[in-house]
Design a protein around this motif. Structure first.
Motif, mmCIF file in Angstrom:
data_model
loop_
_atom_site.group_PDB
_atom_site.id
_atom_site.type_symbol
_atom_site.label_atom_id
_atom_site.label_comp_id
_atom_site.label_asym_id
_atom_site.label_seq_id
_atom_site.Cartn_x
_atom_site.Cartn_y
_atom_site.Cartn_z
ATOM 1 N N THR A 101 0.833 -1.187 0.000
ATOM 2 C CA THR A 101 0.000 0.000 0.000
ATOM 3 C C THR A 101 0.874 1.246 0.000
ATOM 4 O OG1 THR A 101 -1.674 -1.189 1.264
ATOM 5 C CG2 THR A 101 -1.914 1.194 1.116
ATOM 6 N N ILE A 102 0.678 2.100 -1.002
ATOM 7 C CA ILE A 102 1.437 3.332 -1.153
ATOM 8 C C ILE A 102 0.609 4.510 -0.653
ATOM 9 C CG2 ILE A 102 2.545 4.890 -2.799
ATOM 10 C CD1 ILE A 102 3.969 2.236 -2.419
ATOM 11 N N VAL A 103 1.250 5.399 0.110
ATOM 12 C CA VAL A 103 0.613 6.622 0.578
ATOM 13 C C VAL A 103 1.006 7.752 -0.372
ATOM 14 C CG1 VAL A 103 0.372 8.257 2.474
ATOM 15 C CG2 VAL A 103 0.713 5.824 2.973
ATOM 16 N N LEU A 104 0.022 8.334 -1.058
ATOM 17 C CA LEU A 104 0.298 9.417 -1.993
ATOM 18 C C LEU A 104 0.635 10.707 -1.242
ATOM 19 C CD1 LEU A 104 -2.542 8.878 -4.627
ATOM 20 C CD2 LEU A 104 -0.163 8.131 -4.765
ATOM 21 N N PRO A 105 1.486 11.557 -1.822
ATOM 22 C CA PRO A 105 1.833 12.832 -1.182
ATOM 23 C C PRO A 105 0.581 13.667 -0.907
ATOM 24 C CG PRO A 105 3.310 12.390 -3.022
ATOM 25 C CD PRO A 105 2.234 11.349 -3.090
#
Length: 209
Positions: A101-105
Motif C-alpha cells: 500500500t502506497i501513501v500518496l503525497p
C-alpha cells in the motif's frame, strides 16, 4: 360612555401572524468517487484540509470524541514505515509483499493518527483496523501502523511495486527502468500501466511513459 376598542397594531403582542421564516440555502458537495489515481490525488489535498478544519472545530467544541478503544488505548501509535509506504521515500531496495500500500503525497497520515488517539477513530476488532477520515489503518504489536485502504492510499501487487521501485531507482528515467526489467517474466504491460499511474505523483517524475 362606552370605551372604543383599541386599533389593531401590526407586530404587537395581539396574536398577529409572525414574520415568515428565513429560507436557508444549502451547498452541494461532489461525492463522486475518483475515476483514477490522478483524480484521487487531486482530491487528497482538499480532503486533508477539510479533515483538519473539522478536527479543529470538534476540538474547540469538545465534541466528536469517544473513549479510545483498541491498541491506541494502551500504546502510542507510530506512523507507517516511510521507506516502504510513502511514495517519495520508497527505494529500489524497499521490501516487497504480495500486497503493498502506497501513501500518496498530501495524505494527512499524522492527522489521522492524532484523531485515532483522541478517540475519533473507529476500532474494528474483526479486522484489527482503525477507520478514520475514510481511511483504514492496521496496527502492529509495537504500535507501528500501516495503511490498508482509503483516499490517498493505492494498493499494488508485487509486480506493480517492483516496477514502481525500478522507476524510482532510475531517478525517473523510464527507458532505463524498462531496460532493467525487459527480461523479467513476472512483469506485464498491465503492471507498467499501474505503476506509471502512481509514479506520476513521485518527486522525480519527468513525464513520458
Amino acid at each position: 360612555m362606552t370605551a372604543k376598542p383599541r386599533p389593531h397594531s401590526p407586530g404587537g403582542g395581539d396574536g398577529g401572524d409572525p414574520p415568515p421564516p428565513r429560507r436557508r440555502t444549502h451547498g452541494s458537495a461532489d461525492g463522486g468517487d475518483a475515476g483514477n489515481i490522478a483524480a484521487a490525488q487531486a482530491k487528497v489535498t482538499a480532503k486533508a484540509q477539510e479533515g483538519r478544519a473539522g478536527t479543529a472545530a470538534r476540538a474547540s467544541s469538545g465534541g466528536g470524541a469517544s473513549p479510545v478503544t483498541g491498541p491506541a488505548a494502551k500504546i502510542p501509535l507510530r506512523p507507517p514505515n516511510a521507506g516502504r509506504h510513502n511514495l517519495n521515500s520508497v527505494k529500489l531496495k524497499s521490501r516487497s509483499d504480495d500486497k503493498n500500500t502506497i501513501v500518496l503525497p498530501g495524505t494527512d497520515v499524522p492527522g489521522d493518527l492524532a484523531d485515532i488517539s483522541a478517540g475519533r477513530g473507529a476500532w474494528d476488532p474483526q479486522t484489527n483496523t482503525y477507520e478514520v477520515n475514510g481511511r483504514r489503518y492496521g496496527v502492529e504489536s509495537t504500535g507501528t501502523t500501516f495503511p490498508v485502504d482509503g483516499p490517498g492510499f493505492v494498493n499494488l501487487n508485487r509486480s506493480e511495486y517492483k516496477v514502481l521501485k525500478n522507476l524510482i531507482g532510475a531517478d525517473g528515467d523510464i527507458g532505463a527502468a524498462r531496460e532493467a526489467l525487459r527480461r523479467d517474466p513476472s512483469v506485464s504491460d498491465a503492471d507498467w500501466t499501474r505503476a506509471l499511474d502512481v509514479f506520476q505523483h513521485h518527486k522525480s517524475y519527468r513525464g513520458g511513459a
